[in-house]
Enzyme design. Structure first.
Site, PDB file in Angstrom:
ATOM      1  N   GLU A   1      41.529  43.579  48.672  1.00  0.00           N
ATOM      2  CA  GLU A   1      40.997  44.075  48.004  1.00  0.00           C
ATOM      3  C   GLU A   1      40.344  43.026  47.706  1.00  0.00           C
ATOM      4  O   GLU A   1      40.323  41.800  47.477  1.00  0.00           O
ATOM      5  CB  GLU A   1      41.843  44.954  46.737  1.00  0.00           C
ATOM      6  CG  GLU A   1      43.031  44.723  45.994  1.00  0.00           C
ATOM      7  CD  GLU A   1      42.535  46.917  46.246  1.00  0.00           C
ATOM      8  OE1 GLU A   1      41.338  47.210  46.445  1.00  0.00           O
ATOM      9  OE2 GLU A   1      43.183  47.454  45.904  1.00  0.00           O
TER      10      GLU A   1
ATOM     11  N   HIS B   1      40.369  47.484  50.916  1.00  0.00           N
ATOM     12  CA  HIS B   1      39.889  48.400  49.954  1.00  0.00           C
ATOM     13  C   HIS B   1      38.963  47.169  49.004  1.00  0.00           C
ATOM     14  O   HIS B   1      38.841  46.562  49.591  1.00  0.00           O
ATOM     15  CB  HIS B   1      41.272  48.539  49.074  1.00  0.00           C
ATOM     16  CG  HIS B   1      41.625  49.268  49.672  1.00  0.00           C
ATOM     17  ND1 HIS B   1      42.279  50.316  48.752  1.00  0.00           N
ATOM     18  CD2 HIS B   1      43.085  49.329  50.887  1.00  0.00           C
ATOM     19  CE1 HIS B   1      42.666  51.887  49.583  1.00  0.00           C
ATOM     20  NE2 HIS B   1      43.422  50.652  50.917  1.00  0.00           N
TER      21      HIS B   1
ATOM     22  N   GLU C   1      34.929  52.759  48.774  1.00  0.00           N
ATOM     23  CA  GLU C   1      35.075  51.498  48.686  1.00  0.00           C
ATOM     24  C   GLU C   1      34.729  50.605  50.832  1.00  0.00           C
ATOM     25  O   GLU C   1      36.059  50.546  51.340  1.00  0.00           O
ATOM     26  CB  GLU C   1      36.482  51.162  48.819  1.00  0.00           C
ATOM     27  CG  GLU C   1      37.185  51.024  47.624  1.00  0.00           C
ATOM     28  CD  GLU C   1      38.427  50.854  46.603  1.00  0.00           C
ATOM     29  OE1 GLU C   1      39.209  50.899  48.172  1.00  0.00           O
ATOM     30  OE2 GLU C   1      38.801  51.608  45.619  1.00  0.00           O
TER      31      GLU C   1
ATOM     32  N   HIS D   1      39.128  54.773  51.395  1.00  0.00           N
ATOM     33  CA  HIS D   1      38.703  54.728  50.055  1.00  0.00           C
ATOM     34  C   HIS D   1      37.136  55.106  50.019  1.00  0.00           C
ATOM     35  O   HIS D   1      36.512  54.082  50.359  1.00  0.00           O
ATOM     36  CB  HIS D   1      38.804  54.045  48.629  1.00  0.00           C
ATOM     37  CG  HIS D   1      40.349  54.820  48.584  1.00  0.00           C
ATOM     38  ND1 HIS D   1      41.123  53.488  47.455  1.00  0.00           N
ATOM     39  CD2 HIS D   1      40.915  55.626  48.669  1.00  0.00           C
ATOM     40  CE1 HIS D   1      42.057  53.866  47.065  1.00  0.00           C
ATOM     41  NE2 HIS D   1      41.938  55.576  47.951  1.00  0.00           N
TER      42      HIS D   1
END
Length: 442
Positions: free
Chosen positions: A308, A216, A89, A86
């Site tokens: 994440e 991410h 990110e 992304h």
């Protein structure tokens, strides 16, 4: 005097080559320069290559680390890190640049842990899967939140919702029977995905990757498959439901290794969320279709988790050093997990390699296959397992293996060619009965 000056200039140049990546955000041109700088500093253990181009023509560069860059060494696993899927990110992108410089510098300094890491695997680092989206996010005014733009690629597509949906097929096969691994792609799959997705799919089909992580941002948790929920409706209401893979315990272990080696992920309470041990099954968090980590597990031999890493998707530069220190040990420990389980060669009676032999573990409904060179890798937790190798035209071979917590167990298979079954024709069967009647008592 001229000789001393020459030595000084050489040392100065060497220092510039190995100088640490500065803790700042790197636009595309800076990213490319940084990758070339690391490669030039460590040319004997790195290779820089492109797997394709983005919608707007930017290269998707991969930096490879190996003591034999460009070659697969038998029984040495292939591992990968992917960042910036992304575009907005960005922490993963910066961490992977830092990691690249760190590996180069520590290898040159003789750090035995890093030397062993580089010599024992082939690591592929893709810092940015979505360079176009990154440029959109990075170009925003500092007063405007960069979290709101640049997530998708230049065609406006979320790349982590763009892979062929193989979950639907595996859930059907688990219920009614069918393949449990290496599920085939639709014939027209190349026309259904974006250029960046297509490049990554072709990349992971070209290497026998064993372990992977996709970096991410927007939360702090280690997320493991499946991402897509099997059951989304419960008593008429929609909710995400935990959907474990056959390797659920192994995936939990991989996620915990990263979480507990991380500076604060293991606490679980970050960004307003709470995750026990800092890990989560993807589907139990929220159901995601056509994601990359499920695709890796269902179409290849690769076990991938999604990391994440920050509450803020585009953290300020003054946070980058703190984030690097919080992730550095976790990034290394996760790579070291590839050396657990079993590995070996699958050969025939003449010691020829048997490619695409299926390695099955009793009680775990997910198989892996040997590479074109005949070697295989099967990540497993410590324990005793019944393992079978099989291939068309060969008799299967089964062994009982005890896996220890340390180095992987070396388990080779040597398959024997199947003896063709001779089927009698009706004429031969009648002739045989006639011959038998000659010796039957009257």
């Amino acid at each position: 005097m001229s000789g001393l000056l020459s030595v000084f200039l050489h040392l100065l140049l060497l220092f510039k080559l190995v100088a640490a990546v500065t803790f700042r955000h790197h636009r595309y041109e800076d990213l490319v320069r940084t990758l070339y700088k690391v490669h030039n500093a460590c040319p004997y253990i790195t290779r820089l290559y492109s797997i394709g181009r983005s919608v707007e023509g930017r290269h998707l560069y991969v930096l490879e680390f190996s003591d034999q860059p460009g070659f697969h060494e038998l029984l040495e696993p292939e591992v990968k890190y992917v960042g910036n899927m992304h575009g907005n990110e960005v922490l993963g992108r910066e961490l992977l640049l830092q990691l690249s410089e760190f590996l180069c510098e520590e290898f040159r300094n003789g750090n035995q842990r890093i030397v062993q890491l580089v010599q024992g695997m082939r690591l592929h680092i893709l810092p940015s899967m979505n360079p176009d989206g990154y440029e959109v996010a990075a170009a925003q005014d500092s007063n405007i939140s960069k979290n709101l733009v640049g997530r998708n690629n230049a065609n406006g597509v979320d790349l982590n919702r763009n892979f062929p949906d193989l979950n639907t097929y595996i859930y059907y096969n688990e219920k009614y029977g069918g393949p449990n691994h290496h599920l085939p792609l639709p014939d027209n799959w190349k026309n259904q995905v974006e250029p960046e997705t297509r490049a990554v799919i072709q990349w992971i089909r070209s290497f026998n990757f064993v372990l992977s992580a996709n970096l991410h941002g927007g939360a702090v948790v280690a997320n493991y498959p499946y991402d897509k929920s099997l059951e989304q409706r419960v008593r008429g209401s929609r909710r995400a439901a935990s959907t474990p893979t056959p390797d659920d315990k192994l995936f939990q272990k991989l996620a915990k290794v990263y979480s507990y080696a991380h500076g604060w992920m293991y606490h679980g309470g970050n960004c307003g969320d709470y995750f026990q041990d800092g890990i989560t099954n993807g589907a139990s968090w929220y159901s995601l279709s056509k994601g990359m980590q499920d695709f890796n597990y269902l179409h290849t031999n690769c076990f991938e988790i999604t990391l994440e890493l920050s509450c803020d998707k585009f953290p300020n530069e003054d946070r980058l050093q703190h984030e690097w220190l919080g992730n550095r040990e976790a990034l290394i420990q996760f790579l070291e997990q590839v050396h657990h389980g079993i590995k070996g060669m699958v050969l025939d009676e003449n010691n020829n390699n048997v490619p695409e032999a299926v390695i099955s573990v009793s009680g775990i409904n997910h198989d892996v296959t040997s590479s074109n060179q005949g070697d295989y890798f099967r990540l497993l937790l410590p324990g005793t397992y019944t393992v079978t190798a099989s291939a068309p035209g060969f008799d299967p071979e089964t062994v009982i293996v005890t896996v220890d917590p340390g180095e992987p167990k070396l388990v080779d298979f040597q398959l024997k060619r199947s003896t063709p079954q001779v089927t009698e024709s009706p004429k031969q069967h009648l002739e045989a009965e006639s011959d038998q009647s000659k010796y039957s008592p009257g």
